[in-house]
Design a protein around this motif. Structure first.
Motif, mmCIF file in Angstrom:
data_model
loop_
_atom_site.group_PDB
_atom_site.id
_atom_site.type_symbol
_atom_site.label_atom_id
_atom_site.label_comp_id
_atom_site.label_asym_id
_atom_site.label_seq_id
_atom_site.Cartn_x
_atom_site.Cartn_y
_atom_site.Cartn_z
ATOM 1 N N TRP A 1 0.861 -1.187 0.000
ATOM 2 C CA TRP A 1 0.000 0.000 0.000
ATOM 3 C C TRP A 1 0.895 1.234 0.000
ATOM 4 O O TRP A 1 1.967 1.240 0.628
ATOM 5 C CB TRP A 1 -0.885 0.047 1.237
ATOM 6 C CG TRP A 1 -2.057 -0.887 1.228
ATOM 7 C CD1 TRP A 1 -2.128 -2.127 1.809
ATOM 8 C CD2 TRP A 1 -3.336 -0.651 0.620
ATOM 9 N NE1 TRP A 1 -3.379 -2.685 1.610
ATOM 10 C CE2 TRP A 1 -4.136 -1.799 0.877
ATOM 11 C CE3 TRP A 1 -3.875 0.397 -0.113
ATOM 12 C CZ2 TRP A 1 -5.448 -1.904 0.436
ATOM 13 C CZ3 TRP A 1 -5.174 0.289 -0.559
ATOM 14 C CH2 TRP A 1 -5.958 -0.840 -0.286
ATOM 15 N N ARG A 2 0.426 2.281 -0.645
ATOM 16 C CA ARG A 2 1.132 3.557 -0.655
ATOM 17 C C ARG A 2 0.229 4.637 -0.067
ATOM 18 O O ARG A 2 -0.910 4.811 -0.509
ATOM 19 C CB ARG A 2 1.538 3.938 -2.082
ATOM 20 C CG ARG A 2 2.225 5.302 -2.188
ATOM 21 C CD ARG A 2 2.600 5.631 -3.622
ATOM 22 N NE ARG A 2 3.691 4.782 -4.106
ATOM 23 C CZ ARG A 2 3.560 3.812 -4.991
ATOM 24 N NH1 ARG A 2 2.356 3.559 -5.525
ATOM 25 N NH2 ARG A 2 4.593 3.086 -5.378
ATOM 26 N N VAL A 3 0.740 5.355 0.929
ATOM 27 C CA VAL A 3 0.046 6.538 1.454
ATOM 28 C C VAL A 3 0.599 7.754 0.716
ATOM 29 O O VAL A 3 1.794 8.049 0.793
ATOM 30 C CB VAL A 3 0.254 6.688 2.973
ATOM 31 C CG1 VAL A 3 -0.484 7.926 3.491
ATOM 32 C CG2 VAL A 3 -0.227 5.435 3.714
ATOM 33 N N ILE A 4 -0.272 8.414 -0.029
ATOM 34 C CA ILE A 4 0.132 9.573 -0.847
ATOM 35 C C ILE A 4 -0.090 10.833 -0.009
ATOM 36 O O ILE A 4 -1.233 11.210 0.270
ATOM 37 C CB ILE A 4 -0.707 9.636 -2.134
ATOM 38 C CG1 ILE A 4 -0.603 8.309 -2.900
ATOM 39 C CG2 ILE A 4 -0.261 10.799 -3.011
ATOM 40 C CD1 ILE A 4 -1.638 8.158 -3.997
ATOM 41 N N PRO A 5 0.966 11.507 0.413
ATOM 42 C CA PRO A 5 0.783 12.593 1.375
ATOM 43 C C PRO A 5 0.130 13.839 0.790
ATOM 44 O O PRO A 5 0.554 14.355 -0.235
ATOM 45 C CB PRO A 5 2.210 12.891 1.839
ATOM 46 C CG PRO A 5 3.075 12.450 0.706
ATOM 47 C CD PRO A 5 2.378 11.276 0.085
ATOM 48 N N ASN A 6 -0.919 14.280 1.465
ATOM 49 C CA ASN A 6 -1.466 15.614 1.246
ATOM 50 C C ASN A 6 -0.976 16.575 2.325
ATOM 51 O O ASN A 6 -1.004 17.792 2.148
ATOM 52 C CB ASN A 6 -2.994 15.593 1.289
ATOM 53 C CG ASN A 6 -3.602 15.160 -0.025
ATOM 54 O OD1 ASN A 6 -2.951 15.200 -1.063
ATOM 55 N ND2 ASN A 6 -4.855 14.747 0.022
ATOM 56 N N GLU A 7 -0.546 15.978 3.434
ATOM 57 C CA GLU A 7 -0.141 16.762 4.604
ATOM 58 C C GLU A 7 0.989 16.016 5.307
ATOM 59 O O GLU A 7 0.893 14.812 5.543
ATOM 60 C CB GLU A 7 -1.343 16.909 5.542
ATOM 61 C CG GLU A 7 -1.101 17.673 6.804
ATOM 62 C CD GLU A 7 -2.368 17.743 7.660
ATOM 63 O OE1 GLU A 7 -2.236 17.689 8.894
ATOM 64 O OE2 GLU A 7 -3.474 17.828 7.091
ATOM 65 N N VAL A 8 2.074 16.720 5.609
ATOM 66 C CA VAL A 8 3.193 16.136 6.344
ATOM 67 C C VAL A 8 3.607 17.124 7.431
ATOM 68 O O VAL A 8 3.991 18.262 7.123
ATOM 69 C CB VAL A 8 4.397 15.831 5.433
ATOM 70 C CG1 VAL A 8 5.481 15.098 6.227
ATOM 71 C CG2 VAL A 8 3.980 15.012 4.212
ATOM 72 N N GLU A 9 3.526 16.691 8.671
ATOM 73 C CA GLU A 9 3.904 17.562 9.795
ATOM 74 C C GLU A 9 5.184 17.059 10.433
ATOM 75 O O GLU A 9 5.357 15.862 10.669
ATOM 76 C CB GLU A 9 2.803 17.607 10.846
ATOM 77 C CG GLU A 9 3.168 18.508 12.020
ATOM 78 C CD GLU A 9 2.170 18.450 13.169
ATOM 79 O OE1 GLU A 9 2.582 18.671 14.329
ATOM 80 O OE2 GLU A 9 0.984 18.171 12.910
ATOM 81 N N PHE A 10 6.078 17.997 10.732
ATOM 82 C CA PHE A 10 7.327 17.693 11.423
ATOM 83 C C PHE A 10 7.295 18.345 12.801
ATOM 84 O O PHE A 10 6.926 19.515 12.930
ATOM 85 C CB PHE A 10 8.521 18.210 10.624
ATOM 86 C CG PHE A 10 8.704 17.514 9.298
ATOM 87 C CD1 PHE A 10 9.556 16.426 9.180
ATOM 88 C CD2 PHE A 10 8.012 17.954 8.170
ATOM 89 C CE1 PHE A 10 9.714 15.790 7.955
ATOM 90 C CE2 PHE A 10 8.172 17.314 6.950
ATOM 91 C CZ PHE A 10 9.028 16.227 6.844
ATOM 92 N N TRP A 11 7.686 17.578 13.802
ATOM 93 C CA TRP A 11 7.608 17.996 15.209
ATOM 94 C C TRP A 11 8.973 17.821 15.846
ATOM 95 O O TRP A 11 9.581 16.748 15.740
ATOM 96 C CB TRP A 11 6.574 17.133 15.910
ATOM 97 C CG TRP A 11 6.368 17.302 17.381
ATOM 98 C CD1 TRP A 11 5.359 17.994 17.986
ATOM 99 C CD2 TRP A 11 7.122 16.706 18.453
ATOM 100 N NE1 TRP A 11 5.447 17.872 19.369
ATOM 101 C CE2 TRP A 11 6.524 17.093 19.670
ATOM 102 C CE3 TRP A 11 8.246 15.890 18.497
ATOM 103 C CZ2 TRP A 11 7.020 16.687 20.916
ATOM 104 C CZ3 TRP A 11 8.756 15.491 19.727
ATOM 105 C CH2 TRP A 11 8.133 15.887 20.920
ATOM 106 N N ALA A 12 9.475 18.878 16.473
ATOM 107 C CA ALA A 12 10.739 18.815 17.199
ATOM 108 C C ALA A 12 10.458 19.206 18.654
ATOM 109 O O ALA A 12 9.971 20.312 18.917
ATOM 110 C CB ALA A 12 11.767 19.757 16.577
ATOM 111 N N GLY A 13 10.739 18.273 19.563
ATOM 112 C CA GLY A 13 10.391 18.488 20.964
ATOM 113 C C GLY A 13 11.230 19.567 21.620
ATOM 114 O O GLY A 13 12.452 19.632 21.441
ATOM 115 N N LYS A 14 10.565 20.423 22.399
ATOM 116 C CA LYS A 14 11.236 21.518 23.097
ATOM 117 C C LYS A 14 10.799 21.526 24.564
ATOM 118 O O LYS A 14 9.749 20.982 24.920
ATOM 119 C CB LYS A 14 10.876 22.863 22.453
ATOM 120 C CG LYS A 14 11.325 23.012 21.001
ATOM 121 C CD LYS A 14 12.835 23.022 20.868
ATOM 122 C CE LYS A 14 13.260 23.203 19.413
ATOM 123 N NZ LYS A 14 14.728 23.213 19.260
#
Length: 252
Positions: A211-224
């Motif tokens: 299966w392939r998930v085609i991204p419409n949205e990609v979020e990046f999170w860096a903990g602080k």
């Protein structure tokens, strides 16, 4: 004079008590509920801003994924969330096998619960959590099956036991005790697999593939620290066929 071993042994009651004390601080447990009291702080070195990021989220994902190799155990592990036609969600951990400009690929049984849900409701989300590096990545988008050729190419790289398992297991179905072992033995007989074999000519099952998930949205999170995390989200301008992305900073 006490030997190092006896000195260590004499401190064991203190060490055990100290460990239990820390656990008691971290959680409060009773027959009715568990309260988690720990407040872990995060200290990512990343500074995420739309002004300093690549225009394509795959480029940033590639940087992050490459950098955590050898630091994070099994960084390819990702939480896959699907939903039934009625909108009832379910989540499980699967393994990423490929990521490119087309999407994020994993392989599974096409009769499994996740596959049935993606056939009924062709959207999914993924979440990577790299605790040691204080990073998360979240992906949302429509799904599609990969080609038979892609599934065949990957299937032939799998160990013999995994190939047999793909044939033997009716994934997600209820089974009786001992039924799986019986099915495995039947598959071994079917393909002439003998004790001690490390390889055999086992074809790709019709019920198994990618299966392939085609991204419409990609979020990046860096903990602080203090939960004031850095978050940025890439969103496509006009759905999965558009290669243009807009990047927004999100409140923690």
């Amino acid at each position: 004079m006490l030997s190092p071993y006896h000195r260590y042994k004499s401190t064991l009651p203190f060490l055990i008590t100290r460990h239990r004390f820390r656990m008691d601080i971290a959680i409060q447990s009773s027959p009715e509920k568990i309260n988690v009291l720990a407040h872990q702080q995060y200290h990512s070195l990343d500074h995420l801003s739309p002004s300093n990021l690549p225009t394509n989220p795959l480029d940033l994902f590639r940087q992050w994924f490459t950098s955590v190799q050898g630091i994070v155990h099994e960084p390819e592990a990702m939480a896959l969330s699907t939903a039934s036609a009625d909108g009832i969600p379910s989540t499980r951990i699967v393994l990423l096998k490929q990521a490119d400009n087309h999407g994020f690929v994993f392989f599974t049984n096409y009769n499994s619960r996740k596959s049935r849900e993606m056939q009924a409701n062709p959207h999914a989300s993924l979440a990577f959590y790299w605790r040691e590096d204080h990073r998360q990545v979240r992906v949302v988008g429509p799904v599609e099956k990969v080609s038979r050729e892609e599934s065949e190419a990957y299937f032939q790289t799998r160990p013999l036991g995994s190939k047999i398992g793909a044939w033997a297991s009716n994934q997600s179905a209820a089974i009786a005790e001992g039924e799986l072992d019986h099915q495995i033995n039947q598959i071994k007989k079917k393909f002439g697999v003998k004790e001690g074999d490390v390889d055999a000519d086992i074809p790709l099952p019709d019920h198994w593939g990618g299966w392939r998930v085609i991204p419409n949205e990609v979020e990046f999170w860096a903990g602080k620290p203090s939960r004031l995390h850095d978050r940025v989200c890439y969103r496509r301008w006009d759905g999965p066929t558009n290669s243009e992305w807009r990047i927004e900073r999100l409140a923690p």
